[in-house]
Design a protein around this motif. Structure first.
Motif, mmCIF file in Angstrom:
data_model
loop_
_atom_site.group_PDB
_atom_site.id
_atom_site.type_symbol
_atom_site.label_atom_id
_atom_site.label_comp_id
_atom_site.label_asym_id
_atom_site.label_seq_id
_atom_site.Cartn_x
_atom_site.Cartn_y
_atom_site.Cartn_z
ATOM 1 N N SER A 165 -72.329 56.681 -22.937
ATOM 2 C CA SER A 165 -72.990 56.193 -24.145
ATOM 3 C C SER A 165 -74.034 57.182 -24.625
ATOM 4 O O SER A 165 -74.247 57.352 -25.825
ATOM 5 C CB SER A 165 -73.647 54.834 -23.874
ATOM 6 N N ALA A 166 -74.672 57.859 -23.680
ATOM 7 C CA ALA A 166 -75.695 58.847 -24.045
ATOM 8 C C ALA A 166 -75.086 60.033 -24.767
ATOM 9 O O ALA A 166 -75.742 60.680 -25.577
ATOM 10 C CB ALA A 166 -76.420 59.332 -22.793
ATOM 11 N N ASP A 167 -73.811 60.311 -24.498
ATOM 12 C CA ASP A 167 -73.165 61.451 -25.133
ATOM 13 C C ASP A 167 -72.923 61.231 -26.626
ATOM 14 O O ASP A 167 -72.586 62.161 -27.346
ATOM 15 C CB ASP A 167 -71.821 61.735 -24.449
ATOM 16 N N SER A 168 -73.081 59.992 -27.071
ATOM 17 C CA SER A 168 -72.864 59.693 -28.481
ATOM 18 C C SER A 168 -74.149 59.742 -29.283
ATOM 19 O O SER A 168 -74.198 59.282 -30.418
ATOM 20 C CB SER A 168 -72.231 58.290 -28.604
ATOM 21 N N GLY A 169 -75.198 60.276 -28.678
ATOM 22 C CA GLY A 169 -76.459 60.413 -29.388
ATOM 23 C C GLY A 169 -77.443 59.302 -29.124
ATOM 24 O O GLY A 169 -78.517 59.263 -29.701
ATOM 25 N N ALA B 252 -83.592 68.525 -24.551
ATOM 26 C CA ALA B 252 -83.848 69.824 -25.193
ATOM 27 C C ALA B 252 -82.591 70.470 -25.751
ATOM 28 O O ALA B 252 -82.646 71.204 -26.740
ATOM 29 C CB ALA B 252 -84.512 70.773 -24.186
ATOM 30 N N THR B 253 -81.433 70.187 -25.108
ATOM 31 C CA THR B 253 -80.209 70.896 -25.496
ATOM 32 C C THR B 253 -79.127 70.003 -26.076
ATOM 33 O O THR B 253 -78.135 70.513 -26.608
ATOM 34 C CB THR B 253 -79.621 71.622 -24.270
ATOM 35 N N ARG C 276 -74.572 74.659 -20.178
ATOM 36 C CA ARG C 276 -73.906 75.920 -20.515
ATOM 37 C C ARG C 276 -74.934 76.977 -20.946
ATOM 38 O O ARG C 276 -76.096 76.668 -21.141
ATOM 39 C CB ARG C 276 -72.878 75.697 -21.630
ATOM 40 N N GLY C 277 -74.459 78.205 -21.079
ATOM 41 C CA GLY C 277 -75.262 79.266 -21.634
ATOM 42 C C GLY C 277 -76.382 79.736 -20.717
ATOM 43 O O GLY C 277 -76.266 79.742 -19.492
#
Length: 310
Positions: free
Chosen positions: A96-100, A183-184, A193-194
């Motif tokens: 659910s957190a991945d949807s903002g 933050a990301t 990543r990165g």
């Protein structure tokens, strides 16, 4: 905790003055090695099953294992799925957190709790197997003490103290993951990543060469010295002894645990690899495993940073 009768044969006593549960604990404590190892394996097994079930639920909900990190697509078809279970609920909260929704005041506490449960299960799954030699050493010392008629505290108390340190560490790992995610915009289940991933790996790799790592690893490799020198006969004392052992273990392994952020916090392939590496570190006598691992992880991190900035 119990005290065997002085007029009882230390190897054949029946502990007639104790009730049924007391007699059972007394017998376990006098020959505790195998029961304790069984307890460790059972607890670690349950933790692994929980993590695997959570990963399986994420794969089912997302329809793919690719977002979970490298290697997960190879085992995704074998992951257990238990709809409606606690593991499935935790997985759903993380997704659910991945949807903002991570910035939503209503969902943030739920996400924090879900991540904490995930990190606690991961810590139990990864660290309890590596702590088995330490717990076995305590059980052997307790066995000798019980045979001499001395009071002995059940090894479960030591284990509880050890895991309390990792429970607090799980809080710290959760806060770090939440901060990086804020933050990301990073997924709660996928890998960082990165540059950030490179910095995590570089930090973990360089830590392998520090004197603090070496000191903590030495303590983890030689539990008999600490346990025997600081032997306690009270539940509080043994619990604190477990905390001390947990602190040494945390000092040895915290950076390796953070690697899970770079490869995916639900990447059970890397969990298994890091568990095996940590076990080899703690049971080995030399420094080759530690230094070789540190060099590989450092080069990997530096390569990620270079590719991200190039």
């Amino acid at each position: 905790m119990f005290t065997p009768r002085a007029d009882t044969d230390p190897l054949e006593g029946r502990f007639d003055q104790l009730d049924r549960s007391g007699r059972m604990i007394a017998r376990l404590a006098r020959r505790p090695v195998w029961p304790v190892l069984a307890m460790v394996l059972l607890t670690a097994g349950l933790a692994w099953w929980f993590v695997l079930s959570m990963a399986g639920s994420i794969v089912e909900l997302q329809g793919s294992a690719r977002p979970l990190g490298p290697g997960m697509s190879l085992i995704s078809r074998f992951l257990p799925v238990e709809p409606g279970s606690l593991a499935a609920t935790i997985a759903d909260l993380c997704l659910s957190a991945d949807s903002g929704l991570i910035l939503s005041s209503a969902s943030f506490p739920s996400l924090a709790v879900a991540l904490f449960v995930m990190w606690l299960a991961m810590s139990a799954a990864m660290m309890l197997p590596t702590a088995a030699p330490m717990i076995r050493t305590y059980a052997e010392i307790a066995d000798t003490a019980a045979a001499r008629g001395e009071p002995v505290v059940h090894p479960a108390v030591l284990t509880a103290g050890y895991m309390s340190v990792w429970a607090l560490a799980a809080v710290g790992f959760t806060l770090v993951q939440l901060a990086i995610g804020h933050a990301t915009g990073m997924s709660a289940t996928g890998p960082v990543r990165g540059v950030i991933a490179g910095l995590i790996l570089l930090c973990a790799g360089l830590y392998q060469f520090t004197s603090l790592k070496e000191a903590c690893l030495t303590k983890c490799r030689n539990p008999f010295t600490t346990l025997f020198a600081r032997w306690k006969t009270t539940a509080r004392g043994v619990f604190r002894l477990g905390i001390e052992q947990g602190v040494w273990c945390l000092g040895c392994c915290w950076a390796l645990m953070l690697i899970m952020l770079a490869v995916g916090s639900m990447n059970v392939v890397w969990m298994a690899a890091l568990t095996l590496f940590t076990f080899l570190e703690k049971t080995g006598a030399g420094r080759v495993t530690t230094k070789a691992g540190g060099a590989i992880i450092s080069v990997w991190g530096a390569a990620l940073i270079w590719s991200a900035l190039a």
